[in-house]
Scaffold this motif. Structure first.
Motif: not given
Length: 284
Positions: A148, A164, A171
């Protein structure tokens, strides 16, 4: 006699026995009462417990005897206080009386204890992180950072799942099914945040996301809630390409509000092989 009736009667008997055992371990001085005359049996008298809890002595006697009396959550709380029950004992009393245990609203700083950190580190082939009550990422393992992104580089609200998903463009590009995933995540966050209504940090985060994301603003106004703790997450990784994970969230029982989220690579999209390649390419 039906199973349901038998189960209820058994619970009442166990509740009565539990109350009696907690009463007998206390002395009047433990609860601020005078010792009085010599006692033939150990512990407090039933009348004394009833007085401390603000209930009738006869009613409390029936409760200990396992009769068909149904204390409210408020009365159970008063009895727990009168009998000096610890959190585990208090929860046990509520469960025996088929009442939902009160969930305390956590306050103060959150921490991730070393045993949980060691568990995270041991999940070498499963990305995982620990979320706080506001869904801030408090700890993570190497696999999560490789999949991530490096959470260590994020500060403040940037290291928050809702931020996020709704405010981090990089993201968002990772999430193949963002249009389906984002409203689901938001509904789960709303359900979790219910106990923190009015908390300044929650209110600030929600106000910020409402301002920066039209999608957040629209879906938040719908009042949707979900309790789902498992699901699929499809990733379009910039190096490995499409990957599919099954995620599961587990409550951290010794700290209210914390949960461990683990991503298990599935066979589809050769996810396990791709994750292994990413981990090997990044070195130990």
């Amino acid at each position: 006699m039906s199973v349901t009736v038998a189960d209820t009667e058994a619970r009442r008997r166990q509740s009565g026995a539990f109350l009696r055992s907690r009463r007998e371990r206390l002395t009047p001085s433990d609860v601020g009462l005078p010792e009085g005359f010599r006692r033939r049996t150990p512990g407090l008298r039933r009348e004394e417990v009833a007085l401390l809890a603000g209930v009738g002595a006869t009613w409390y006697t029936w409760l200990e005897q396992g009769r068909d009396v149904r204390p409210s959550p408020e009365v159970l709380s008063a009895l727990a206080a009168a009998l000096r029950l610890d959190p585990a004992e208090r929860q046990h009393l509520y469960i025996l009386n088929d009442r939902p245990p009160p969930e305390p609203r956590p306050i103060g700083p959150e921490r991730v204890d070393e045993p949980l950190r060691r568990m995270l580190d041991s999940l070498t082939r499963q990305p995982a992180y620990v979320l706080g009550r506001r869904w801030d990422i408090l700890a993570w393992n190497r696999a999560a950072a490789i999949l991530f992104g490096d959470y260590e580089k994020l500060v403040g609200d940037e290291r928050n799942i809702m931020h996020l998903v709704f405010a981090d463009k990089a993201h968002r590009k990772l999430l193949t099914d963002w249009d389906d995933l984002a409203p689901t995540v938001l509904a789960m966050f709303r359900a979790d945040s219910a106990r923190y209504v009015g908390d300044p940090e929650f209110e600030r985060l929600i106000a910020k996301l409402t301002k920066v994301s039209t999608e957040f603003r629209h879906w938040w106004s719908r009042q949707d809630v979900l309790r789902s703790l498992t699901g699929l997450k499809r990733i379009k990784h910039p190096k490995a390409g499409r990957m599919t994970f099954e995620y599961t969230s587990l409550a951290v029982t010794d700290q209210v509000g914390l949960k461990l989220t683990v991503y298990t690579p599935l066979t589809s999209d050769q996810t396990a092989e791709k994750l292994n390649s990413l981990l090997s390419a990044e070195g130990p």
